[in-house]
Design a protein around this motif. Structure first.
Motif, PDB file in Angstrom:
ATOM      1  N   SER A  48       0.801  -1.218   0.000  1.00  0.00           N
ATOM      2  CA  SER A  48       0.000   0.000   0.000  1.00  0.00           C
ATOM      3  C   SER A  48       0.836   1.272   0.000  1.00  0.00           C
ATOM      4  O   SER A  48       0.301   2.354  -0.228  1.00  0.00           O
ATOM      5  CB  SER A  48      -0.932   0.016   1.227  1.00  0.00           C
ATOM      6  N   PHE A  60       3.177   4.315  -1.154  1.00  0.00           N
ATOM      7  CA  PHE A  60       3.279   5.006  -2.435  1.00  0.00           C
ATOM      8  C   PHE A  60       4.684   4.907  -3.019  1.00  0.00           C
ATOM      9  O   PHE A  60       4.881   5.182  -4.199  1.00  0.00           O
ATOM     10  CB  PHE A  60       2.896   6.482  -2.271  1.00  0.00           C
ATOM     11  N   THR A 119       2.807  -0.920  -5.951  1.00  0.00           N
ATOM     12  CA  THR A 119       3.059   0.401  -6.527  1.00  0.00           C
ATOM     13  C   THR A 119       4.071   0.304  -7.661  1.00  0.00           C
ATOM     14  O   THR A 119       3.881   0.885  -8.738  1.00  0.00           O
ATOM     15  CB  THR A 119       3.578   1.357  -5.444  1.00  0.00           C
TER      16      THR A 119
END
Length: 269
Positions: free
Chosen positions: A63, A65, A83
């Motif tokens: 999760s 970034f 990502t």
């Protein structure tokens, strides 16, 4: 009769010993079974705890970034977060197990591949390495990443993993480029203007002057930068000029305009 009694007593003793042995065996079996149950429960609890830690790690890993992965010391990609995968439109099974420099993030640029290989070699030797690189994305755009590769050590002090991370700095690079273009335009307008331009510090020191101003007052650039505007301003004009400067610095004026005299380097006003 005596022999029969002896045999009967011996049989009784044997039966008693067998009974005690069986009792001991049952007790030992019960204790062993209890330990097995406890150990099984402990193992199940440990597996559950490990699975929970794995779920938490995976949730954070996927999760974030930032682009994050795990590499073996020889540069084989072991893990990549969502990502990073989404940026190039890759699936995990397409890239895991490959040399990192041969994955979709790096194959567009031979020079960047070599820089990455050098960075991984240095990280495997114990150095934390950081550099900037540019990468294509699944939508056809290019992004700038601030890349770091960090060695991870085991209890014996051996490097057992490399941790690559990439932070998206595309917006910062765009701002830097816009600022650079703005500076280039300003420099061009400043230096080639047909009238005198200068940047002056609040205390009157010349910070930057253009060629037209140097020609106007007869100084070369270095000589003018070594002095102040007070030094070459006519004494009869100086007080009014300084008062206007004070009003600007105090916020009472946004700007001002004044006619005044400068001493030319040759001595005339």
């Amino acid at each position: 009769t005596w022999q029969a009694l002896t045999m009967m007593r011996r049989e009784a003793e044997v039966r008693g010993e067998l009974a005690l042995a069986n009792k001991a065996l049952r007790r030992a079996a019960a204790e062993l079974e209890g330990r097995v149950v406890e150990r099984t429960a402990a193992l199940a609890e440990a597996r559950d705890a490990l699975a929970e830690r794995e779920r938490r790690f995976r949730a954070i890993f996927d999760s974030t970034f930032q682009f994050i992965g795990l590499l073996s010391p020889d540069g084989i990609l072991l893990e990549a977060n969502q990502t990073a995968l989404a940026a190039v439109g890759a699936r995990a099974d397409e890239v895991l197990g490959l040399p990192f420099e041969k994955t979709a993030w790096w194959t567009h640029d031979v020079q960047q591949q070599e820089r990455l290989r050098d960075a991984m070699r240095r990280a495997a030797a114990g150095e934390q390495v950081r550099f900037e690189s540019i990468h294509p994305t699944v939508d056809g755009s290019m992004i700038w990443l601030d890349i770091s590769i960090t060695p991870y050590y085991d209890d014996q002090g051996q490097v057992v993993l490399l941790i690559p991370e990439g932070r998206d700095i595309t917006a910062r690079k765009a701002s830097e480029r816009a600022l650079q273009l703005q500076e280039e335009r300003f420099r061009s307008a400043f230096e080639h203007a047909p009238i005198g331009f200068a940047l002056v510090s609040p205390d009157g020191r010349w910070l930057r002057v253009n060629e037209a101003l140097c020609h106007l007052v007869g100084y070369d650039e270095d000589s003018l930068l070594a002095t102040t505007f007070q030094h070459i301003t006519h004494p009869d004009d100086l007080q009014a000029d300084l008062q206007l400067v004070e009003d600007v610095l105090a916020g009472r004026l946004q700007s001002y305009q004044i006619e005044k005299r400068y001493r030319h380097h040759s001595g005339h006003w």
